[in-house]
Design a protein around this motif. Structure first.
Motif, short mmCIF file in Angstrom:
data_model
loop_
_atom_site.label_atom_id
_atom_site.label_comp_id
_atom_site.label_asym_id
_atom_site.label_seq_id
_atom_site.Cartn_x
_atom_site.Cartn_y
_atom_site.Cartn_z
N ASP A 94 0.88 -1.23 -0.16
CA ASP A 94 -0.03 -0.21 0.16
C ASP A 94 0.84 1.49 -0.09
O ASP A 94 0.53 2.50 -0.60
N ILE A 95 2.02 1.14 0.51
CA ILE A 95 3.02 2.28 0.86
C ILE A 95 3.76 2.37 -1.00
O ILE A 95 3.64 3.82 -1.32
N LEU A 96 3.75 1.52 -1.48
CA LEU A 96 4.20 1.60 -2.82
C LEU A 96 3.29 2.49 -3.62
O LEU A 96 3.51 3.00 -4.54
N ARG A 97 1.94 1.96 -3.41
CA ARG A 97 0.77 2.48 -4.13
C ARG A 97 0.78 4.02 -3.97
O ARG A 97 0.74 4.88 -4.87
N TYR A 98 1.04 4.39 -2.76
CA TYR A 98 1.07 5.75 -2.34
C TYR A 98 2.19 6.51 -3.23
O TYR A 98 1.91 7.69 -3.69
N PHE A 99 3.26 6.04 -3.21
CA PHE A 99 4.38 6.70 -3.93
C PHE A 99 3.79 6.85 -5.40
O PHE A 99 4.26 7.76 -6.12
N ARG A 100 3.34 5.72 -6.00
CA ARG A 100 2.91 5.75 -7.48
C ARG A 100 1.97 6.90 -7.65
O ARG A 100 2.30 7.73 -8.65
N GLY A 101 1.18 7.22 -6.65
CA GLY A 101 0.31 8.55 -6.86
C GLY A 101 0.81 9.79 -6.58
O GLY A 101 0.20 10.67 -6.98
N ASN A 102 1.74 9.72 -5.57
CA ASN A 102 2.23 10.94 -5.07
C ASN A 102 3.58 11.38 -5.19
O ASN A 102 4.07 12.64 -5.10
N ASP A 103 4.38 10.26 -5.39
CA ASP A 103 6.00 10.83 -5.73
C ASP A 103 6.52 9.85 -6.97
O ASP A 103 7.15 8.73 -6.48
N PRO A 104 6.25 9.72 -8.12
CA PRO A 104 6.38 8.87 -9.19
C PRO A 104 7.94 8.63 -9.11
O PRO A 104 8.40 7.38 -9.47
N TYR A 105 8.73 9.71 -8.72
CA TYR A 105 10.21 9.20 -8.89
C TYR A 105 10.68 8.13 -7.83
O TYR A 105 11.43 7.33 -8.31
N THR A 106 10.12 8.36 -6.88
CA THR A 106 10.46 7.15 -5.73
C THR A 106 9.92 5.86 -6.24
O THR A 106 10.34 5.04 -6.02
N TYR A 107 8.62 5.86 -6.70
CA TYR A 107 7.93 4.67 -6.97
C TYR A 107 8.79 3.95 -8.26
O TYR A 107 9.27 2.70 -8.10
N ARG A 108 9.22 4.73 -9.22
CA ARG A 108 9.82 3.94 -10.36
C ARG A 108 11.42 3.60 -9.89
O ARG A 108 11.52 2.54 -9.95
#
Ligand SMILES: [Fe+2]
Ligand SMILES: [Fe+2]
Length: 319
Positions: A94-108
Motif C-alpha cells: 500500500d505504501i508503494l501505491r502511495y508513492f505511485r500516486g504522490n511521488d512517481p520518482y520514488t515509485y519508479r
C-alpha cells in the motif's frame, strides 16, 4: 554501538505515529514494536501481483536507460520469474501505491532498484535460493520515505540542513516500519532499509559504520546507479551511463563500495557480456557530470531563500 535515536517521528500510511521523535531504538523498543503489529498487517501477498507493479517494472526495464542492462528477453523473464516469488505484507505494498500516486520518482526508483538487485544477486551468487532474502529486500530499501514530507521528496531546490536531516530519516524510519510490518527487526530487509546509505569507508549515514556486507553492497550499487542515470527533481539532466559508471568506479577507488559489484555492472554494460573474471574496469575519467545538480547543496536553516547556489556536490547523490 550506541543506540540510535529518532530525530523525527515514524508514521504509517494512515498517519498513525508508530514511534515519536526522540525514541531510542533499543533492542527492547524494536522487540516491542515487532510484537505490536495487528493481524491485518500480517497478510503477505505477491509483490508483482499487486496493482500494476508487474507491468510497471517490465516497462521500466525496457526504457532506454536500462535496455542495455536488462537486454535479453529470456533473462528478463527469468528475473521477473524470481521476483514473482517475492511476497510481502499488504501494508508495505500500500505504501508503494502511495508513492505511485504522490511521488512517481520514488515509485519508479524503488521498482527498478528491486529488478536490478535481482539481476545482480543472480549474477553474483551461486545459490539464488540462499540469496532470496536479498532479492526480496530490493523493493523495500526506501520504504521509510513514507515518513518524510512529500514536499522534501519532490524538492527541486536546495534543501536546508534540517530538511536534509529529515530526508536522511528515511533510513531509520524504513528500519522501524519494516521491523513492525515484518515483525522482526533482524530480517535482512530491515537491515537494508537502515544501512543502504552506509559506505565501506564509514562516510555514510545514519551510523557512519563501515559497510562490509557483500549482499548489502549490491543494493547500495544498484541504488546509486539508478539515482545517477534516471531523472530526478533536483537536476535538469541525469548522468549519462559512462559518467555514472565512472562515479561508481571512483567510489570503489575511495573504498566506499567493493570492486566486485562494480565489475559486474561494467560487464553488463559491455555488448559482448564478458565474464566477471575477464572484465577490466577502466580507471580513466572522461565523463562530464550534469550541470546544475542541486544535490549536496545544503543551506543553513537561517540562510535566505534566494541564496545563489553552485553546481552541487559531485559525489553526494540524493537517493
Ligand atoms: Fe535511500
Ligand atoms: Fe534509493
Amino acid at each position: 554501538m550506541p543506540d540510535l535515536v529518532l530525530q523525527f517521528p515514524v508514521h504509517t500510511l494512515s498517519q498513525e505515529v508508530l514511534l515519536s521523535e526522540g525514541t531510542v531504538l533499543s533492542e527492547d523498543c524494536l522487540r516491542k514494536l515487532a510484537r505490536s503489529a495487528g493481524r491485518k498487517e500480517d497478510r503477505e501477498i505477491s509483490f508483482l501481483g499487486y496493482g500494476s507493479i508487474r507491468r510497471d517494472i517490465a516497462s521500466y526495464m525496457r526504457q532506454d536507460v536500462y535496455r542495455h542492462i536488462f537486454g535479453e528477453r529470456d533473462e528478463n523473464r527469468n528475473i521477473l520469474g524470481l521476483m514473482e516469488q517475492i511476497r510481502t505484507p499488504r501494508a508495505v505494498l500500500d505504501i508503494l501505491r502511495y508513492f505511485r500516486g504522490n511521488d512517481p520518482y520514488t515509485y519508479r526508483h524503488i521498482l527498478i532498484v528491486s529488478a536490478l538487485t535481482c539481476l545482480f544477486v543472480t549474477g553474483l551468487s551461486d545459490d539464488v535460493r540462499r540469496s532470496f532474502p536479498e532479492i526480496s529486500a530490493g523493493p523495500l530499501h526506501d520504504l521509510g520515505k513514507v515518513s518524510v514530507p512529500l514536499d522534501l521528496l519532490r524538492a527541486g531546490k536546495p534543501l536546508r540542513r534540517s530538511e536534509r536531516a529529515y530526508l536522511e530519516h528515511h533510513t531509520l524510519a524504513g528500519f522501524a516500519l519494516l521491523a513492525y510490518f515484518l515483525r522482526d527487526a533482524k530480517k535482512f530487509s530491515c537491515l537494508v532499509a537502515r544501512d543502504h546509505h552506509e559506505r565501506g569507508d564509514g562516510s555514510g549515514y545514519p551510523r557512519g559504520i563501515r559497510l562490509e556486507d557483500r549482499m548489502l553492497e549490491i543494493v547500495v550499487v544498484c541504488d546509486v546507479y539508478d539515482a545517477l542515470i534516471s531523472s530526478r527533481p533536483y537536476r535538469k539532466r541525469s548522468f549519462d551511463n559512462r559518467t555514472a559508471i565512472e562515479e561508481l568506479t571512483t567510489m570503489a577507488e575511495q573504498g566506499k563500495i567493493g570492486w566486485e559489484v562494480v565489475r559486474f555492472l561494467v560487464s553488463r554494460n559491455r555488448k559482448a557480456r564478458p565474464s566477471m573474471e575477464e572484465c577490466e574496469v577502466s580507471r580513466e575519467k572522461r565523463g562530464i557530470p550534469p550541470e546544475g545538480n542541486l544535490y549536496g547543496v545544503v543551506l543553513d536553516d537561517d540562510d535566505p531563500e534566494d541564496i545563489p547556489t553552485g553546481p552541487g556536490g559531485r559525489d553526494e547523490i540524493r537517493l
